[in-house]
Motif scaffolding. Structure first.
Motif, PDB file in Angstrom:
ATOM      1  N   ILE A 127       7.799   9.007  -0.236  1.00 16.41           N
ATOM      2  CA  ILE A 127       7.343   9.116  -1.603  1.00 16.41           C
ATOM      3  C   ILE A 127       6.441   7.927  -1.972  1.00 16.41           C
ATOM      4  O   ILE A 127       6.487   6.882  -1.310  1.00 16.41           O
ATOM      5  N   MET A 128       5.635   8.065  -3.048  1.00 19.90           N
ATOM      6  CA  MET A 128       4.741   6.991  -3.441  1.00 19.90           C
ATOM      7  C   MET A 128       5.498   5.736  -3.848  1.00 19.90           C
ATOM      8  O   MET A 128       5.004   4.616  -3.659  1.00 19.90           O
ATOM      9  N   THR A 129       6.704   5.882  -4.392  1.00 17.46           N
ATOM     10  CA  THR A 129       7.480   4.705  -4.779  1.00 17.46           C
ATOM     11  C   THR A 129       7.702   3.774  -3.593  1.00 17.46           C
ATOM     12  O   THR A 129       7.792   2.557  -3.764  1.00 17.46           O
ATOM     13  N   SER A 130       7.768   4.314  -2.391  1.00 17.58           N
ATOM     14  CA  SER A 130       7.903   3.468  -1.202  1.00 17.58           C
ATOM     15  C   SER A 130       6.720   2.506  -1.095  1.00 17.58           C
ATOM     16  O   SER A 130       6.887   1.314  -0.799  1.00 17.58           O
ATOM     17  N   HIS A 131       5.515   3.013  -1.330  1.00 11.98           N
ATOM     18  CA  HIS A 131       4.338   2.149  -1.324  1.00 11.98           C
ATOM     19  C   HIS A 131       4.356   1.179  -2.508  1.00 11.98           C
ATOM     20  O   HIS A 131       3.895   0.039  -2.385  1.00 11.98           O
ATOM     21  N   CYS A 132       4.856   1.627  -3.647  1.00  9.69           N
ATOM     22  CA  CYS A 132       4.937   0.740  -4.811  1.00  9.69           C
ATOM     23  C   CYS A 132       5.829  -0.465  -4.517  1.00  9.69           C
ATOM     24  O   CYS A 132       5.515  -1.604  -4.896  1.00  9.69           O
ATOM     25  N   VAL A 133       6.945  -0.222  -3.853  1.00 12.09           N
ATOM     26  CA  VAL A 133       7.857  -1.307  -3.472  1.00 12.09           C
ATOM     27  C   VAL A 133       7.142  -2.281  -2.552  1.00 12.09           C
ATOM     28  O   VAL A 133       7.170  -3.503  -2.751  1.00 12.09           O
ATOM     29  N   ALA A 134       6.482  -1.754  -1.526  1.00  9.15           N
ATOM     30  CA  ALA A 134       5.800  -2.616  -0.557  1.00  9.15           C
ATOM     31  C   ALA A 134       4.648  -3.379  -1.206  1.00  9.15           C
ATOM     32  O   ALA A 134       4.424  -4.561  -0.900  1.00  9.15           O
ATOM     33  N   TYR A 135       3.903  -2.716  -2.094  1.00 12.55           N
ATOM     34  CA  TYR A 135       2.809  -3.377  -2.809  1.00 12.55           C
ATOM     35  C   TYR A 135       3.335  -4.578  -3.590  1.00 12.55           C
ATOM     36  O   TYR A 135       2.766  -5.680  -3.534  1.00 12.55           O
ATOM     37  N   THR A 136       4.431  -4.378  -4.304  1.00 10.96           N
ATOM     38  CA  THR A 136       5.000  -5.467  -5.101  1.00 10.96           C
ATOM     39  C   THR A 136       5.478  -6.606  -4.216  1.00 10.96           C
ATOM     40  O   THR A 136       5.227  -7.788  -4.506  1.00 10.96           O
ATOM     41  N   LEU A 137       6.142  -6.281  -3.125  1.00 10.38           N
ATOM     42  CA  LEU A 137       6.612  -7.319  -2.205  1.00 10.38           C
ATOM     43  C   LEU A 137       5.430  -8.070  -1.586  1.00 10.38           C
ATOM     44  O   LEU A 137       5.473  -9.302  -1.420  1.00 10.38           O
ATOM     45  N   HIS A 138       4.380  -7.348  -1.258  1.00 12.60           N
ATOM     46  CA  HIS A 138       3.177  -7.984  -0.705  1.00 12.60           C
ATOM     47  C   HIS A 138       2.560  -8.947  -1.715  1.00 12.60           C
ATOM     48  O   HIS A 138       2.191 -10.085  -1.361  1.00 12.60           O
ATOM     49  N   ARG A 139       2.445  -8.519  -2.956  1.00 12.51           N
ATOM     50  CA  ARG A 139       1.840  -9.375  -3.979  1.00 12.51           C
ATOM     51  C   ARG A 139       2.696 -10.604  -4.253  1.00 12.51           C
ATOM     52  O   ARG A 139       2.180 -11.686  -4.544  1.00 12.51           O
ATOM     53  N   LEU A 140       4.015 -10.477  -4.163  1.00  8.82           N
ATOM     54  CA  LEU A 140       4.906 -11.602  -4.468  1.00  8.82           C
ATOM     55  C   LEU A 140       5.018 -12.587  -3.303  1.00  8.82           C
ATOM     56  O   LEU A 140       5.293 -13.771  -3.517  1.00  8.82           O
ATOM     57  N   THR A 141       4.815 -12.104  -2.076  1.00 10.97           N
ATOM     58  CA  THR A 141       5.038 -12.967  -0.903  1.00 10.97           C
ATOM     59  C   THR A 141       3.773 -13.284  -0.118  1.00 10.97           C
ATOM     60  O   THR A 141       3.757 -14.263   0.641  1.00 10.97           O
ATOM     61  N   GLY A 142       2.736 -12.457  -0.240  1.00  2.00           N
ATOM     62  CA  GLY A 142       1.527 -12.649   0.552  1.00  2.00           C
ATOM     63  C   GLY A 142       1.648 -12.182   1.988  1.00  2.00           C
ATOM     64  O   GLY A 142       0.720 -12.355   2.785  1.00  2.00           O
ATOM     65  N   ILE A 143       2.772 -11.578   2.355  1.00  2.00           N
ATOM     66  CA  ILE A 143       2.968 -11.096   3.728  1.00  2.00           C
ATOM     67  C   ILE A 143       2.054  -9.887   3.972  1.00  2.00           C
ATOM     68  O   ILE A 143       1.938  -9.009   3.118  1.00  2.00           O
ATOM     69  N   PRO A 144       1.398  -9.807   5.137  1.00  2.00           N
ATOM     70  CA  PRO A 144       0.531  -8.652   5.424  1.00  2.00           C
ATOM     71  C   PRO A 144       1.317  -7.346   5.415  1.00  2.00           C
ATOM     72  O   PRO A 144       2.477  -7.300   5.809  1.00  2.00           O
ATOM     73  N   TRP A 145       0.622  -6.301   5.014  1.00  2.00           N
ATOM     74  CA  TRP A 145       1.274  -5.021   4.739  1.00  2.00           C
ATOM     75  C   TRP A 145       0.480  -3.880   5.360  1.00  2.00           C
ATOM     76  O   TRP A 145      -0.743  -3.819   5.242  1.00  2.00           O
ATOM     77  N   ILE A 146       1.189  -2.963   6.017  1.00  2.00           N
ATOM     78  CA  ILE A 146       0.607  -1.731   6.550  1.00  2.00           C
ATOM     79  C   ILE A 146       1.197  -0.552   5.779  1.00  2.00           C
ATOM     80  O   ILE A 146       2.422  -0.407   5.693  1.00  2.00           O
ATOM     81  N   ALA A 147       0.332   0.290   5.221  1.00  2.00           N
ATOM     82  CA  ALA A 147       0.762   1.462   4.448  1.00  2.00           C
ATOM     83  C   ALA A 147       0.577   2.716   5.289  1.00  2.00           C
ATOM     84  O   ALA A 147      -0.538   3.030   5.710  1.00  2.00           O
ATOM     85  N   ASP A 148       1.662   3.425   5.534  1.00  2.00           N
ATOM     86  CA  ASP A 148       1.658   4.636   6.347  1.00  2.00           C
ATOM     87  C   ASP A 148       1.560   5.845   5.419  1.00  2.00           C
ATOM     88  O   ASP A 148       2.563   6.302   4.866  1.00  2.00           O
TER      89      ASP A 148
END
Length: 417
Positions: A127-148
């Motif tokens: 679901i899109m909420t999965s990407h929303c969670v990862a987006y927020t974590l990426h913005r808060l931590t700066g860790i690189p992110w891959i969206a599937d």
């Protein structure tokens, strides 16, 4: 369940994970958790509490690798848990019905990133909420992110209310703009995205990792010896849709062959396993008098489904032009099993392209009754003579889940360099 992270750690956010039994989509994440450690990446899975799933299979939890760290954040389904008299405010379902998962998942995700020293984030749609969670974590931590993304977002928003469609479209652009890589399962889906977001394509941030099959699931599958005098069995395993993946033109073609004397009930048995929309299909089967030839069978476990596919004489595939940008996950199982395939597909779609590459299929247009009848007669004749098309093993081997995990590990290495 919790194990020890010993390699590079990737936090994987995925809503569908055992015991979820909503679709076969969880198999992709499950395979990555199984094979990524071979490539030096230890997955930590962040999923949802089981109460958020409409359908569960408790036994499926046994398929999770024992060494895999799995954590679950509280989530509700707005449709089931927040509705009054069958209705719920749209704001509770933006970008989707499981948006309540977002806050708890972010809270848990931050804790897991610190605990396991995660070096990357991976999230999967739907679901899109999965990407929303990862987006927020990426913005808060700066860790690189891959969206599937797997399939285009538009394919999951058809028929939804306009507010949800607009919300998902906004999130689609946001995710594509921020993720280090966005992954799709077919070339067509990636090309569709590239045309909509040329700046992301030019930046080299789009790629394909196909779905596949888990080779270990086929280790002890053996085709039973043929039985003289029994009808040829044609099997379709999995969900069908009244639009785009409809068996109704096939039924009409089968009735036409019967009326012309091309087939009889003693020659052929068609099994549609777990097809959905059984009431619609039953009416058409009765109207055409195909009850002795066509059986609508209930769902079975994945293991039983594989045994049934191995035992079939031929495998049916329905994938009309409406789904040209998608390849059903079952196709990869079909290819690994190696039985001849009668494919009712869009001729210009990604499914047809895969089957041309791999071999082993007879093609007909999904909605052309004349072409289906002619092709089916030819396919049945080839089955009886032992001349049906066969797959190319070297091509099929490229689509193992292990190979897909190796591709993902390479992407993780790239974005973390």
């Amino acid at each position: 369940m919790e194990g020890r992270v010993v390699g590079k750690c990737v936090l994987m956010t995925g809503f569908h994970f055992p015991p979820s039994a909503l679709s076969s989509g969880h198999l992709r994440l499950l395979a990555f958790t199984k094979y990524l450690p071979e490539r030096g990446w230890d997955p930590v899975v962040l999923s949802a509490t089981p109460g958020a799933y409409e359908l569960t299979d408790p036994a499926s939890v046994r398929s999770i690798p024992k060494e895999c760290n799995v954590y679950r954040a509280f989530a509700l389904d707005a449709k089931r848990h927040m509705a009054v008299m069958g209705r719920y405010p749209s704001i509770f379902a933006l970008p989707d019905r499981w948006s309540s998962w977002w806050p708890a998942a972010v809270w848990n995700g931050l804790r897991l990133i610190r605990r396991h020293h995660a070096q990357a984030i991976w999230s999967t749609f739907p679901i899109m909420t999965s990407h929303c969670v990862a987006y927020t974590l990426h913005r808060l931590t700066g860790i690189p992110w891959i969206a599937d993304f797997r399939d285009p977002v538009a394919s999951s928003t058809a028929g939804k209310n306009p507010m949800a469609v607009r919300s998902q479209a906004r999130w689609e652009r946001r995710v594509l703009s921020c993720a280090a890589r966005s992954v799709f399962t077919t070339p067509g889906a990636m090309q569709w995205c590239a045309e909509r977001y040329p700046e992301v394509w030019r930046a080299g941030r789009l790629t394909v990792i196909a779905n596949g099959y888990d080779d270990e699931a086929f280790a002890d599958l053996r085709r039973p010896p043929p039985q003289a005098g029994r009808p040829l069995v044609l099997l379709h395993s999995g969900l069908l849709y009244p639009e785009g993946r409809s068996p109704l033109p096939f039924f009409a073609a089968l009735a036409r062959l019967r009326d012309s004397g091309g087939v009889t009930a003693g020659m052929i048995k068609v099994v549609l396993r777990a097809s959905g929309s059984e009431a619609t299909y039953t009416r058409e089967i009765q109207r055409l008098g195909l009850g002795e030839m066509v059986t609508l069978a209930p769902p079975v476990g994945n293991r039983e489904a594989l045994f049934e596919q191995v035992a079939a004489d031929g495998l049916l595939l329905f994938q009309g032009s409406r789904f040209d940008l998608q390849i059903p996950a079952k196709v990869y199982e079909y290819l690994r099993i190696g039985r001849p395939i009668f494919a009712l597909v869009g001729p210009n779609g990604d499914t047809a392209a895969l089957l041309r590459e791999s071999g082993g299929a007879e093609f007909v247009a999904a909605d052309d009754v004349d072409a289906i009848a002619t092709g089916l007669r030819r396919f049945l004749y080839a089955l009886t003579k032992g001349t049906a098309p066969s797959q190319r093993p070297a091509v099929v081997a490229q689509y193992s889940r292990r190979a897909g995990a190796a591709q993902l590990a390479s992407l993780l290495d790239q974005v973390c360099t």
